[in-house]
Design a protein around this motif. Structure first.
Motif, PDB file in Angstrom:
ATOM      1  N   ILE A 192      -2.137  -1.048   8.109  1.00  0.00           N
ATOM      2  CA  ILE A 192      -3.503  -0.658   7.745  1.00  0.00           C
ATOM      3  C   ILE A 192      -3.981  -1.380   6.485  1.00  0.00           C
ATOM      4  N   HIS A 234       1.556  -4.157   1.862  1.00  0.00           N
ATOM      5  CA  HIS A 234       2.910  -3.843   1.399  1.00  0.00           C
ATOM      6  C   HIS A 234       3.778  -5.100   1.385  1.00  0.00           C
ATOM      7  N   TYR A 252      -9.245   0.649   7.916  1.00  0.00           N
ATOM      8  CA  TYR A 252      -8.607   1.795   8.559  1.00  0.00           C
ATOM      9  C   TYR A 252      -7.916   1.340   9.827  1.00  0.00           C
ATOM     10  N   ARG A 257      -0.486  -2.824  13.725  1.00  0.00           N
ATOM     11  CA  ARG A 257      -1.050  -1.525  13.330  1.00  0.00           C
ATOM     12  C   ARG A 257      -1.106  -1.302  11.826  1.00  0.00           C
ATOM     13  N   ALA A 264       6.262   2.449   3.559  1.00  0.00           N
ATOM     14  CA  ALA A 264       5.212   3.440   3.331  1.00  0.00           C
ATOM     15  C   ALA A 264       4.945   4.223   4.607  1.00  0.00           C
ATOM     16  N   GLU A 277       1.704   6.246   6.309  1.00  0.00           N
ATOM     17  CA  GLU A 277       0.269   6.267   6.053  1.00  0.00           C
ATOM     18  C   GLU A 277      -0.445   7.283   6.925  1.00  0.00           C
ATOM     19  N   SER A 278      -1.351   8.011   6.284  1.00  0.00           N
ATOM     20  CA  SER A 278      -2.267   8.867   7.029  1.00  0.00           C
ATOM     21  C   SER A 278      -3.555   8.069   7.197  1.00  0.00           C
ATOM     22  N   VAL A 279      -4.569   8.667   7.814  1.00  0.00           N
ATOM     23  CA  VAL A 279      -5.833   7.958   7.991  1.00  0.00           C
ATOM     24  C   VAL A 279      -6.330   7.447   6.641  1.00  0.00           C
ATOM     25  N   VAL A 322      -0.279   7.814  10.839  1.00  0.00           N
ATOM     26  CA  VAL A 322      -0.844   6.840  11.774  1.00  0.00           C
ATOM     27  C   VAL A 322      -0.149   5.483  11.692  1.00  0.00           C
ATOM     28  N   TYR A 323       0.697   5.305  10.679  1.00  0.00           N
ATOM     29  CA  TYR A 323       1.418   4.037  10.576  1.00  0.00           C
ATOM     30  C   TYR A 323       2.618   4.213   9.663  1.00  0.00           C
ATOM     31  N   ILE A 333      -8.877  14.818   9.352  1.00  0.00           N
ATOM     32  CA  ILE A 333      -9.912  13.780   9.424  1.00  0.00           C
ATOM     33  C   ILE A 333     -10.176  13.352  10.862  1.00  0.00           C
ATOM     34  N   ALA A 382      -4.725   7.521   3.416  1.00  0.00           N
ATOM     35  CA  ALA A 382      -3.928   7.021   2.294  1.00  0.00           C
ATOM     36  C   ALA A 382      -2.551   6.528   2.707  1.00  0.00           C
ATOM     37  N   ALA A 383      -2.019   5.593   1.908  1.00  0.00           N
ATOM     38  CA  ALA A 383      -0.663   5.107   2.094  1.00  0.00           C
ATOM     39  C   ALA A 383       0.217   5.768   1.049  1.00  0.00           C
ATOM     40  N   ARG A 431      -6.276  -1.841   3.349  1.00  0.00           N
ATOM     41  CA  ARG A 431      -7.032  -0.877   2.543  1.00  0.00           C
ATOM     42  C   ARG A 431      -7.759  -1.571   1.409  1.00  0.00           C
TER      43      ARG A 431
END
Lengths: 125, 363
Positions: free
Chosen positions: B292, B343, B313, B290, A59, A61-63, A40-41, B34, A65-66, B294
């Motif tokens: 993310i 990051h 998210y 975009r 990185a 990234e999935s929904v 997703v990113y 998911i 985790a990175a 966390r």
């Protein structure tokens, strides 16, 4: 079964390098995208950034985790794959066609430390 | 200590679920994907194994007075069948847990607590209950639990499981006799959608799960989408938005804390906190790009760290990168520009309401 392509160089951390002259295209393998799930990113470095073999440069990234990206080689980033900014899922569609960064290689001998397709296929089992 | 397994563990493995450790249990994080599971709950129906949740039954003459003592919400004068959400607090105002209280009778209350906190909560409850004429029993090992969630949940529970539930209103429950066993069914959930939670013996929970799978009417959903769903509608997760060190007022959950109640553990500390003014608060942040945000990432403004991301998210329903974050109160106002360090890079955004998607409850 994850796809592996002949002629590329592979790292244990599941990145590949496709070498064209002085340049290397770096991405993640089909096996890596499959393990990760929907991307997703993609966090990418900037053009002119110096990257070092074995060190993190971004990185995927999935929904949930990175996953850090580790550079298989050292060099200077000359291009990033801007299509991934809007469509990170391209990596799931074809991880080998959708490289992440293009690097001007600073030390081609580093490629000797990487695996060929056959050796990489073996660690994906 | 190795993780516990729920009564549906073998079924999860057979269905190919990816398992993770959560709250002392080996739980499915996803079966297929998911995003697909998230969308199933928003648009149709999904079922979650939530058997890891803890249950404590409080019974006795002073059961109500005891629950009032340990619980921030006000259950006085409530009708039987009503459910309340609230917190148990430490005397210093920090949150021991957030929980549901089911009123079964004037002298009987069913408490539903978080899996990760079962031991801590029950130790606290057992200590506090000594001062009251009532008893508390930890029934967590007896009960399995399913959450059937989504706009089609009512239809699925009625038709597939054969449990009449149409008459239940939001946050109410009833007990039912199923083949000689008394089960509990409530119109509750943790997804922002309409839905039901069912508490029963392991055997019945297994039977119900099998019926749902055979019907194909409810998609099996893991904890991965449970988190993305609850997050989008701004519901807190203990450990992220509520902790032993954080009060419900700072978490923005003041509506579940009844300061006009005569007494509850933590009330004085919260009154003091209010009098002094909150120093920090959980807010929502929307990022421009975009990238993310966390859990644990730094939030920065004016060249200093002003807080941390608690959950974040790229929202599945809206496509925006958003998070909840605990911020210094000076930066907690709506529209305040802030940045999140992702990051190594600072990503610009602004403070917004911590509701990223509208709830769709059937009240």
């Amino acid at each position: 079964m994850a796809k592996v392509i002949e002629g590329l160089y592979y790292a244990e951390s599941h990145e590949y390098v496709r070498v064209e002259g002085e340049f290397g295209y770096i991405g993640i393998t089909d096996y890596a995208q499959d393990q990760l799930g929907n991307v997703v990113y993609v966090d990418m470095p900037e053009v002119d950034d110096e990257i070092t073999a074995g060190e993190e440069f971004g990185a995927v990234e999935s929904v949930k985790a990175a996953s850090d990206l580790f550079s298989p080689v050292s060099g200077t980033v000359v291009e990033v794959n801007e299509a991934l900014e809007d469509e990170p899922e391209l990596i799931n569609k074809d991880a080998f066609a959708n490289w992440i960064i293009k690097v001007e290689l600073s030390d081609k001998s580093e490629l000797d430390n990487l695996m060929d397709a056959k050796a990489y296929e073996a660690i994906c089992k | 200590m190795s993780d516990k397994r729920t009564c549906l563990y073998e079924r999860h493995i057979k269905q190919g679920a990816k398992m993770v450790s959560f709250g002392g249990f080996e739980m499915p994080i996803q079966y297929t994907d998911i995003t697909d599971e998230h969308v199933a709950v928003r648009t149709a129906c999904g079922v979650f194994d939530v058997s890891h949740m803890g249950e404590v039954l409080v019974t006795g003459r002073e059961a109500e007075r005891f629950v009032q003592h340990i619980f921030t919400n006000d259950i006085s004068g409530a009708p039987t069948g009503k459910i309340f959400y609230g917190m148990m607090l430490h005397p210093n105002g920090g949150t021991i847990d957030d929980l549901l209280v089911y009123k079964e009778a004037n002298d009987r209350f069913f408490l539903v607590i978080n899996a990760a906190n079962i031991d801590k909560d029950f130790a606290w409850i057992s200590e506090q209950v000594k001062q009251f004429d009532c008893t508390a029993e930890n029934q967590s090992d007896y009960y399995g639990q399913l959450a059937v969630q989504g706009p089609k949940a009512e239809e699925v529970v009625e038709k597939v499981l054969g449990l009449p539930c149409q008459e239940l209103t939001f946050y109410t429950f009833k007990k039912m006799d199923v083949g000689g066993e008394i089960i509990i069914i409530s119109r509750t959930g943790y997804t922002g959608e309409d839905g039901f939670e069912i508490y029963a013996s392991h055997e019945l929970i297994q039977q119900m799960w099998d019926k749902l799978m055979e019907s194909g009417e409810a998609k099996p959903c893991g904890l991965g989408c449970r988190d993305t769903l609850r997050f989008e509608v701004g519901l807190p997760l203990y450990g992220d938005e509520l902790t032993d060190e954080l009060s419900p007022l700072e978490a923005g959950l003041g509506m579940f804390v009844k300061m006009d109640k005569e007494e509850f553990v933590g009330k004085e500390a919260l009154a003091q906190l209010k009098a002094d003014g909150l120093k920090r608060k959980i807010v929502g942040i929307e990022l421009e790009g975009r990238a993310i945000p966390r859990h644990g990432y730094e939030v920065v403004a004016d060249d200093k760290v002003i807080g941390q991301v608690t959950t974040g998210y790229n929202s599945i329903s809206t496509g925006k990168s958003v998070c909840m974050a605990l911020l210094d109160i000076d930066y907690a106002k709506l529209d305040t520009p802030v940045e999140v360090r992702i990051h190594k890079k600072l990503q610009p955004g602004k403070v917004i309401k911590k509701r990223f998607y509208d709830k769709n409850y059937k009240k």
